[in-house]
Structures are given as structure tokens and as C-alpha cells.
Design a protein around this motif. Structure first.
Motif, PDB file in Angstrom:
ATOM      1  N   LEU A  60       3.325  20.262 133.928  1.00 54.49           N
ATOM      2  CA  LEU A  60       3.932  20.773 132.709  1.00 54.49           C
ATOM      3  C   LEU A  60       2.911  21.545 131.882  1.00 54.49           C
ATOM      4  O   LEU A  60       1.704  21.514 132.162  1.00 54.49           O
ATOM      5  N   SER A  61       3.388  22.226 130.851  1.00 60.38           N
ATOM      6  CA  SER A  61       2.512  23.105 130.078  1.00 60.38           C
ATOM      7  C   SER A  61       1.415  22.347 129.346  1.00 60.38           C
ATOM      8  O   SER A  61       0.371  22.914 129.022  1.00 60.38           O
ATOM      9  N   ASP A  62       1.623  21.048 129.090  1.00 59.88           N
ATOM     10  CA  ASP A  62       0.592  20.259 128.412  1.00 59.88           C
ATOM     11  C   ASP A  62      -0.355  19.563 129.399  1.00 59.88           C
ATOM     12  O   ASP A  62      -1.201  18.765 128.996  1.00 59.88           O
ATOM     13  N   GLY A  63      -0.214  19.866 130.691  1.00 57.33           N
ATOM     14  CA  GLY A  63      -1.092  19.277 131.704  1.00 57.33           C
ATOM     15  C   GLY A  63      -0.572  18.003 132.328  1.00 57.33           C
ATOM     16  O   GLY A  63      -1.151  17.499 133.292  1.00 57.33           O
ATOM     17  N   THR A  64       0.538  17.466 131.806  1.00 56.26           N
ATOM     18  CA  THR A  64       1.132  16.272 132.392  1.00 56.26           C
ATOM     19  C   THR A  64       1.728  16.597 133.756  1.00 56.26           C
ATOM     20  O   THR A  64       2.302  17.663 133.961  1.00 56.26           O
ATOM     21  N   HIS A  65       1.574  15.671 134.718  1.00 53.51           N
ATOM     22  CA  HIS A  65       2.183  15.811 136.026  1.00 53.51           C
ATOM     23  C   HIS A  65       3.408  14.902 136.120  1.00 53.51           C
ATOM     24  O   HIS A  65       3.490  13.868 135.454  1.00 53.51           O
ATOM     25  N   ALA A  66       4.343  15.274 136.986  1.00 52.12           N
ATOM     26  CA  ALA A  66       5.474  14.417 137.315  1.00 52.12           C
ATOM     27  C   ALA A  66       5.647  14.433 138.823  1.00 52.12           C
ATOM     28  O   ALA A  66       5.618  15.492 139.450  1.00 52.12           O
ATOM     29  N   SER A  67       5.815  13.254 139.403  1.00 50.26           N
ATOM     30  CA  SER A  67       5.961  13.149 140.854  1.00 50.26           C
ATOM     31  C   SER A  67       6.576  11.792 141.180  1.00 50.26           C
ATOM     32  O   SER A  67       6.820  10.973 140.285  1.00 50.26           O
ATOM     33  N   LEU A  68       6.820  11.548 142.473  1.00 48.18           N
ATOM     34  CA  LEU A  68       7.337  10.256 142.922  1.00 48.18           C
ATOM     35  C   LEU A  68       6.152   9.321 143.138  1.00 48.18           C
ATOM     36  O   LEU A  68       5.493   9.368 144.176  1.00 48.18           O
ATOM     37  N   LEU A  69       5.876   8.478 142.160  1.00 45.24           N
ATOM     38  CA  LEU A  69       4.658   7.665 142.197  1.00 45.24           C
ATOM     39  C   LEU A  69       4.626   6.735 143.398  1.00 45.24           C
ATOM     40  O   LEU A  69       3.540   6.436 143.919  1.00 45.24           O
ATOM     41  N   ASP A  70       5.795   6.278 143.868  1.00 48.71           N
ATOM     42  CA  ASP A  70       5.800   5.353 144.995  1.00 48.71           C
ATOM     43  C   ASP A  70       5.386   6.017 146.303  1.00 48.71           C
ATOM     44  O   ASP A  70       5.105   5.340 147.286  1.00 48.71           O
ATOM     45  N   TRP A  71       5.308   7.342 146.324  1.00 48.40           N
ATOM     46  CA  TRP A  71       4.848   8.057 147.519  1.00 48.40           C
ATOM     47  C   TRP A  71       3.330   8.213 147.546  1.00 48.40           C
ATOM     48  O   TRP A  71       2.757   8.575 148.576  1.00 48.40           O
ATOM     49  N   TRP A  72       2.666   7.989 146.427  1.00 48.78           N
ATOM     50  CA  TRP A  72       1.229   8.256 146.327  1.00 48.78           C
ATOM     51  C   TRP A  72       0.362   7.038 146.625  1.00 48.78           C
ATOM     52  O   TRP A  72      -0.863   7.147 146.671  1.00 48.78           O
ATOM     53  N   ASP A  73       0.958   5.876 146.779  1.00 49.82           N
ATOM     54  CA  ASP A  73       0.194   4.659 147.048  1.00 49.82           C
ATOM     55  C   ASP A  73      -0.944   4.444 146.046  1.00 49.82           C
ATOM     56  O   ASP A  73      -2.059   4.069 146.405  1.00 49.82           O
ATOM     57  N   GLY A  74      -0.661   4.706 144.770  1.00 47.03           N
ATOM     58  CA  GLY A  74      -1.654   4.484 143.729  1.00 47.03           C
ATOM     59  C   GLY A  74      -2.702   5.575 143.601  1.00 47.03           C
ATOM     60  O   GLY A  74      -3.652   5.424 142.834  1.00 47.03           O
ATOM     61  N   GLU A  75      -2.551   6.688 144.329  1.00 49.88           N
ATOM     62  CA  GLU A  75      -3.568   7.741 144.309  1.00 49.88           C
ATOM     63  C   GLU A  75      -3.050   9.041 143.708  1.00 49.88           C
ATOM     64  O   GLU A  75      -3.551  10.129 144.021  1.00 49.88           O
ATOM     65  N   ALA A  76      -2.063   8.966 142.847  1.00 50.94           N
ATOM     66  CA  ALA A  76      -1.547  10.165 142.187  1.00 50.94           C
ATOM     67  C   ALA A  76      -2.587  10.725 141.231  1.00 50.94           C
ATOM     68  O   ALA A  76      -3.446   9.993 140.726  1.00 50.94           O
ATOM     69  N   PRO A  77      -2.549  12.033 140.963  1.00 48.89           N
ATOM     70  CA  PRO A  77      -3.474  12.618 139.982  1.00 48.89           C
ATOM     71  C   PRO A  77      -3.337  11.936 138.623  1.00 48.89           C
ATOM     72  O   PRO A  77      -2.291  11.367 138.302  1.00 48.89           O
ATOM     73  N   GLU A  78      -4.394  11.993 137.834  1.00 48.54           N
ATOM     74  CA  GLU A  78      -4.346  11.412 136.490  1.00 48.54           C
ATOM     75  C   GLU A  78      -3.243  12.090 135.679  1.00 48.54           C
ATOM     76  O   GLU A  78      -2.882  13.240 135.906  1.00 48.54           O
ATOM     77  N   ASP A  79      -2.738  11.360 134.706  1.00 44.49           N
ATOM     78  CA  ASP A  79      -1.694  11.859 133.805  1.00 44.49           C
ATOM     79  C   ASP A  79      -0.400  12.183 134.554  1.00 44.49           C
ATOM     80  O   ASP A  79       0.328  13.110 134.180  1.00 44.49           O
ATOM     81  N   THR A  80      -0.103  11.420 135.601  1.00 39.16           N
ATOM     82  CA  THR A  80       1.138  11.619 136.343  1.00 39.16           C
ATOM     83  C   THR A  80       2.177  10.589 135.916  1.00 39.16           C
ATOM     84  O   THR A  80       1.908   9.390 135.929  1.00 39.16           O
ATOM     85  N   VAL A  81       3.356  11.081 135.529  1.00 42.84           N
ATOM     86  CA  VAL A  81       4.461  10.196 135.165  1.00 42.84           C
ATOM     87  C   VAL A  81       5.442  10.144 136.333  1.00 42.84           C
ATOM     88  O   VAL A  81       5.449  11.020 137.203  1.00 42.84           O
TER      89      VAL A  81
END
Length: 206
Positions: A60-81
């Protein structure tokens, strides 16, 4: 019905190692109560993807990420909702944000929220239960750049997890450009990926 739905223009900027020009695009009608996960699914289907077992990431424009967290096994980028629970209501009129599908092939999209809300009944004669495209243009590239049946595709995961999941990315090996490296680049530079997509649009102030 009142004009309460968002109109979101999505342009395919690049993918599979190439910039696209002219850019194919679709315009989506989406309720503010729809989730980013639902928008991701709508984009992927509208752009002709059939192998959906890959990671995706909104920036997003403020740098926030959005993704399916259960697919990342705890390794999603910081600031990911979590894309399942985060609603499109956080988007503002005129806002631009990026969407990347498949961290290996990097299908990057520029998304722009329309200045005016729309009435879905005017477009569809009903109220859809998910984001739906109502306008579009351009030639869509094949997901794996295949031109005919029988062409070899991209890497395959041997871990039994969806291709593009964090566990799969650790277990796959594909030569110099490994999926493991793709995960490292995305995890360390997830925000930069989104900024690059927005910057290449030529329409975002740095």
C-alpha cells in the motif's frame, strides 16, 4: 442502491522478466467490505492465471503489506497484515498501490482507486459477493510464457506444499535463480518491490 463501491483500475506493469507496453488492464468493482484476499483472487482470475499456488503481496501507499499470512510460515515481510481479514475500506480515493503475484516470475501490477464510487447494480444488474471486473483491455501474457501446449513450465515444488509457500521455497532448487533466493529477496525487500512497481508507473511522487 447507493454508489458505495470502489472502482479499482489494475494495470499489468511487468512479469516473467519483461516490462509490458502497452499495459493490459482491468477495472474492478469492489465493496469496501471485501478483503484484500478476495481482490487478489479476482485479479489473478481476470488476468488469466490458472496455477494459483503462489505467494502474492500487496504494497500500500504507506508501505503496509497485505498477504495470506498462513502461506508464509511466519516469514512474511515486516508490516504485513493478513489479507483474509484486512478490508478494502482502508483504501482512499485516488490511492495507488502495488500487487505482485508469484515472487519468482514477479507479475507486478499498478492499482489505482477511482476518485468516484460506483453502484454495482448499474454495472451488473445485481450485487456480486466478491470483486468483479467490469471493464478491460489489452493482450494477456501466458502465466508461464508458454506459446503452445507441451512447452516446459516453471519450477515445480517437491515438498508437497503449494508452489510459492515458504516451506516450498526452502525446499525447491532451481539453479542460480532458486526459489529460496526469491523468498530472501521478497522478505528483505518486500516494500522495495512495491515501491519499484509504483515508481515505474511514472505517476507516483517519490
Amino acid at each position: 442502491m447507493a454508489r458505495t463501491w470502489l472502482s479499482i483500475r489494475v494495470e499489468l506493469v511487468s512479469g516473467h522478466g519483461a516490462d509490458l507496453w502497452p499495459r493490459p488492464g482491468r477495472v474492478f468493482a469492489a465493496a469496501r467490505s471485501h478483503s484484500f484476499a478476495q481482490l487478489a483472487s479476482a485479479i489473478d482470475l481476470a488476468f488469466g492465471r490458472w496455477d494459483l499456488a503462489h505467494l502474492h503481496l500487496f504494497t500500500l501507499s504507506d508501505g503496509t503489506h497485505a498477504s495470506l499470512l498462513d502461506w508464509w510460515d511466519g516469514e512474511a515481510p515486516e508490516d504485513t497484515v493478513d489479507g483474509h481479514t484486512t478490508k478494502l475500506s482502508r483504501l482512499q480515493a485516488g490511492e495507488q498501490f502495488a500487487y505482485v503475484f508469484d515472487m519468482g516470475d514477479d507479475w507486478a501490477h499498478l492499482c489505482t482507486v477511482g476518485e468516484r464510487h460506483i453502484d454495482p447494480f448499474d454495472e451488473f444488474g445485481e450485487t456480486p459477493d466478491r470483486p468483479v471486473p467490469y471493464w478491460g483491455w489489452g493482450s494477456l501474457p501466458d502465466q508461464y510464457a508458454r506459446r503452445w501446449d507441451g512447452t516446459m513450465g516453471s519450477r515445480r515444488c517437491r515438498s508437497g506444499r503449494p508452489a510459492g509457500s515458504a516451506t516450498c521455497l526452502r525446499s525447491c532448487r532451481g539453479g542460480a535463480n532458486t526459489a529460496e533466493n526469491d523468498l530472501t529477496l521478497c522478505t528483505r525487500g518486500g516494500r522495495q518491490r512495491g515501491v519499484e512497481v509504483l515508481s515505474r508507473s511514472g505517476r507516483m511522487a517519490r
